[in-house]
Design an enzyme around this catalytic site. Structure first.
Site, mmCIF file in Angstrom:
data_model
loop_
_atom_site.group_PDB
_atom_site.id
_atom_site.type_symbol
_atom_site.label_atom_id
_atom_site.label_comp_id
_atom_site.label_asym_id
_atom_site.label_seq_id
_atom_site.Cartn_x
_atom_site.Cartn_y
_atom_site.Cartn_z
ATOM 1 N N ALA A 414 0.822 -1.204 0.000
ATOM 2 C CA ALA A 414 0.000 0.000 0.000
ATOM 3 C C ALA A 414 0.856 1.254 0.000
ATOM 4 O O ALA A 414 1.994 1.260 0.485
ATOM 5 C CB ALA A 414 -0.918 0.005 1.226
ATOM 6 N N CYS A 415 0.278 2.306 -0.570
ATOM 7 C CA CYS A 415 0.883 3.650 -0.507
ATOM 8 C C CYS A 415 -0.236 4.612 -0.157
ATOM 9 O O CYS A 415 -0.988 4.366 0.787
ATOM 10 C CB CYS A 415 1.591 3.997 -1.818
ATOM 11 S SG CYS A 415 0.545 3.912 -3.294
ATOM 12 N N GLY A 416 -0.376 5.706 -0.893
ATOM 13 C CA GLY A 416 -1.463 6.633 -0.629
ATOM 14 C C GLY A 416 -2.697 6.342 -1.457
ATOM 15 O O GLY A 416 -3.825 6.564 -1.015
ATOM 16 N N GLY A 418 -2.269 3.767 -4.556
ATOM 17 C CA GLY A 418 -2.106 2.480 -5.222
ATOM 18 C C GLY A 418 -1.032 2.431 -6.280
ATOM 19 O O GLY A 418 -0.547 1.360 -6.643
#
Length: 460
Positions: A414-416, A418
């Site tokens: 995960a990031c902010g 995708g």
């Protein structure tokens, strides 16, 4: 010219590179000539502005040896016979007019005065623009930037504090300019040269004296602590571009192209140690991609991640959608010194599959379908510290290739939103990880499904 901001409205054209978070500037000198400041190698926007106004670039000034992009000054010297202006202490290996502290250049009505402002680099200059005795604005490059100052760790950790103290003295010097003087920095929001978030890319000395927390530091030690505490990681390619700018980028006599490649050529490139970069949106990559390819969607910080994750010595092939701009791929790569562009897969994934080649898929899941997996967060340290899923494993995307063994088994990455997570998943797949899912969303989405709150603070 009544005031600096009026001058800026009429004669100064900011040229913003949103991806790198930087600004170059074009100054209309009023007689058909122009001054370019900190122009990058991708000169398309600058050329459009020049042609629109009927100008010739007579001067190309660089405030410092840039680490995040290749300078366009050498190209402007070749194309328009521009005189390159830069610090004499930079010892550039191409013809230029070397300037030292307080040297002045007559621009024909206006004057450019060099101010030594070391800190971001040893040889850093700011350029004060004057109309007679009136100080209009100062091109501060990587010295004073809006509500911050540029990082001082690019010359190695052993010199970081020394350069931070030099940066303190440089900002003190700039703060003595009149409050009305405009501040025109190179680095802005989105730059990994330590620009804070925010929409303002220019300011004035007076506003910065009121709002910049570094200028508000009560003493040098506090300044140094505040500056160094704000330093995060930076792209790997930063370590080689300063020297490339010292040597001078190669002059381009024609626009670089991206040839069409067949599936067999792409397969051979991979087998011979090259890289395939898939620039399609993350969802398209997830639905099916060439095994071993790297996902870097073509927008935002494409050049940053290309330069952070891949060497500049290996050939690159690209997988694109039909509607993507091939010229954008080329210039994003060339502006950071990536020139070994073998081409792009003709016909995209449709052509790849038509030749009976294998594809790989990656699960791209919403938060409610990811709860039974370990959570791998690949955002920057500052993002993670501001709020993360409790118990998350944190490995920044920029450092993941060297730490794939530390990634959990069967993770949801995960990031902010995708996109960076999909890039991370492609790195993990290349390293042999299987059964990877990517979160279509961010930590708040995941926490909401679990009915939990995000945790603040560093993972260290």
């Amino acid at each position: 010219m009544e005031n600096p901001m009026g001058f800026a409205d009429d004669h100064l054209i900011p040229l913003v590179d949103e991806g790198l978070g930087n600004s170059a500037y074009l100054v209309d000198l009023g007689d058909g000539r122009a001054l370019a400041v900190d122009a990058g190698r991708d000169l398309r926007t600058l050329r459009e502005a020049v042609e629109r106004r009927g100008l010739t670039v007579a001067y190309a000034a660089d405030t410092h040896l840039h680490a995040d992009f290749l300078s366009g000054a050498v190209q402007l010297a070749h194309d328009q016979d521009a005189t390159v202006l830069a610090s004499a202490a930079g010892h550039r290996a191409f013809p230029y007019r070397g300037l030292s502290d307080s040297d002045e250049v007559d621009l024909g009505g206006l004057t450019l005065r060099a101010l030594a402002t070391p800190g971001h680099t040893d040889e850093h200059l700011s350029f004060l623009l004057l109309d007679g005795s009136r100080k209009l604005g100062v091109f501060t490059g990587g010295s004073l930037i809006v509500n911050s100052a540029a990082r001082t760790d690019l010359l190695g950790s052993e010199r970081t504090e020394e350069l931070a103290r030099a940066q303190y003295r440089s900002l003190e010097r700039l703060a003595t300019l009149p409050d009305r003087v405009a501040v025109w920095p190179t680095h802005g929001a989105g730059s990994f040269c330590s620009a804070p978030p925010g929409s303002e890319r220019t300011s004035t000395i007076g506003v910065q004296k009121q709002s910049n927390p570094l200028l508000a530091a009560p003493d040098e030690n506090t300044f140094v602590r505040r500056l160094l505490d704000g330093l995060g990681s930076y792209p790997a390619y930063f370590n080689r571009l300063a020297d490339a700018n010292r040597r001078g980028p190669a002059v381009l006599t024609s626009a670089p192209m991206l040839p069409a490649l067949g599936a067999e050529q792409v397969m051979s490139l991979l087998a011979d140690g090259g890289y395939v970069v898939d620039v399609r949106p993350a969802a398209d990559y997830a639905a099916g991609h060439i095994p071993g390819s790297l996902s870097i969607p073509l927008h935002g910080q494409f050049a940053t991640w290309l330069g952070w994750l891949l060497p500049d010595t290996a050939p690159l092939a690209f997988v694109t959608d039909d509607d993507q701009d091939l010229n954008e791929i080329v210039w994003q790569a060339y502006k950071i010194g990536y020139e070994r562009l073998a081409g792009r897969l003709a016909g995209g994934m449709t052509a790849w599959l038509a030749d009976d080649n294998r594809q790989t898929t990656t699960a791209f899941v919403t938060a409610d379908r990811a709860e039974d997996r370990p959570y791998l967060d690949v955002r920057q340290e500052a993002e993670f510290a501001a709020g993360h899923v409790p118990g998350a494993v944190h490995i920044e995307l920029g450092g993941l290739a060297a730490h794939t063994v530390d990634a959990p088994v069967r993770p949801v990455v995960a990031c902010g939103h995708g996109e960076r997570a999909m890039t991370a998943a492609s790195l993990l797949e290349r390293a042999g990880h299987t059964d990877i899912a990517v979160l279509d969303g961010g930590p708040a989405d995941y926490a909401a499904v679990q009915g939990r709150r995000l945790t603040e603070g560093s993972a260290r």
